[in-house]
Design an enzyme around this catalytic site. Structure first.
Site, short mmCIF file in Angstrom:
data_model
loop_
_atom_site.label_atom_id
_atom_site.label_comp_id
_atom_site.label_asym_id
_atom_site.label_seq_id
_atom_site.Cartn_x
_atom_site.Cartn_y
_atom_site.Cartn_z
N CYS A 7 26.06 44.40 55.49
CA CYS A 7 25.19 44.54 56.67
C CYS A 7 25.40 43.34 57.59
O CYS A 7 25.46 43.48 58.82
CB CYS A 7 23.72 44.65 56.26
N HIS A 99 31.02 51.59 50.45
CA HIS A 99 32.27 51.30 51.16
C HIS A 99 33.40 52.09 50.56
O HIS A 99 33.41 52.37 49.36
CB HIS A 99 32.59 49.80 51.16
P1 AMP Z 1 33.87 46.59 45.37
O1 AMP Z 1 34.37 45.77 44.22
O2 AMP Z 1 34.37 48.02 45.35
O3 AMP Z 1 32.38 46.48 45.53
O4 AMP Z 1 34.56 45.99 46.67
C1 AMP Z 1 34.07 44.92 47.37
C2 AMP Z 1 35.22 44.38 48.16
O5 AMP Z 1 34.70 43.52 49.17
C3 AMP Z 1 36.22 43.57 47.36
O6 AMP Z 1 37.51 44.17 47.44
C4 AMP Z 1 36.19 42.19 48.02
O7 AMP Z 1 37.45 41.58 48.10
C5 AMP Z 1 35.64 42.52 49.39
N1 AMP Z 1 34.94 41.44 50.07
C6 AMP Z 1 34.00 40.61 49.55
N2 AMP Z 1 33.55 39.74 50.49
C7 AMP Z 1 34.23 40.03 51.63
C8 AMP Z 1 34.24 39.50 52.94
N3 AMP Z 1 33.44 38.47 53.30
N4 AMP Z 1 35.09 40.04 53.86
C9 AMP Z 1 35.90 41.05 53.52
N5 AMP Z 1 35.93 41.62 52.30
C10 AMP Z 1 35.12 41.11 51.36
ZN ZN Z 2 24.07 46.71 53.60
#
Ligand code: AMP
Ligand code: ZN
Length: 113
Positions: A7, A99
């Site tokens: 968010c 996501h």
């Molecule tokens: P999940 O493990 O499916 O919940 O994916 C979360 C994803 O968010 C992971 O692939 C992380 O590398 C990514 N992530 C975490 N923090 C950030 C951020 N600040 N900007 C971009 N991607 C992020």
């Molecule tokens: Zn959110």
């Protein structure tokens, strides 16, 4: 939702590398890419995971899915791509804002687990 990382990213409170945005959807590059192209597509309305999508209008969800091929084309993923939504602990979901990972730009592994 307060204190939700995605968010905050969607609102611009935390920086991100935006690749696509419309009224319903925000998409940005994963900070820890697992393929040459690794984009995350999120609905702007907070919902924790696919398990909770009854809580948002169908339009918000549909717009995420419709954005995926648009982003894939924009990213030049002509050979194909993979879409993943990790849901819950067994899938290693780490950010509780729905996501969709778009992965591509190389030949991806056949097996995931
Ligand atoms: P999940 O493990 O499916 O919940 O994916 C979360 C994803 O968010 C992971 O692939 C992380 O590398 C990514 N992530 C975490 N923090 C950030 C951020 N600040 N900007 C971009 N991607 C992020
Ligand atoms: Zn959110």
């Amino acid at each position: 939702m307060e204190n939700c990382l995605f968010c905050k990213i969607m609102k611009g409170e935390i920086p991100s590398a935006k690749v696509y945005e419309n009224e319903y959807v925000y998409a940005f590059r994963d900070i820890n890419p697992q393929a040459p192209t690794h984009v995350l597509v999120i609905p702007k309305e907070h919902v924790a995971s696919l398990n909770d999508t009854a809580g948002i209008p169908d339009r918000n969800l549909a717009e995420c899915l419709r954005a995926i091929p648009v982003i894939a084309a924009q990213e030049g993923l002509t050979g194909g791509y993979r879409v993943i939504s990790n849901c819950g602990p067994d899938a290693c979901q780490t950010v509780p804002h729905l996501h969709f990972h778009i992965l591509g730009g190389t030949q991806l592994a056949e097996r995931m687990a």
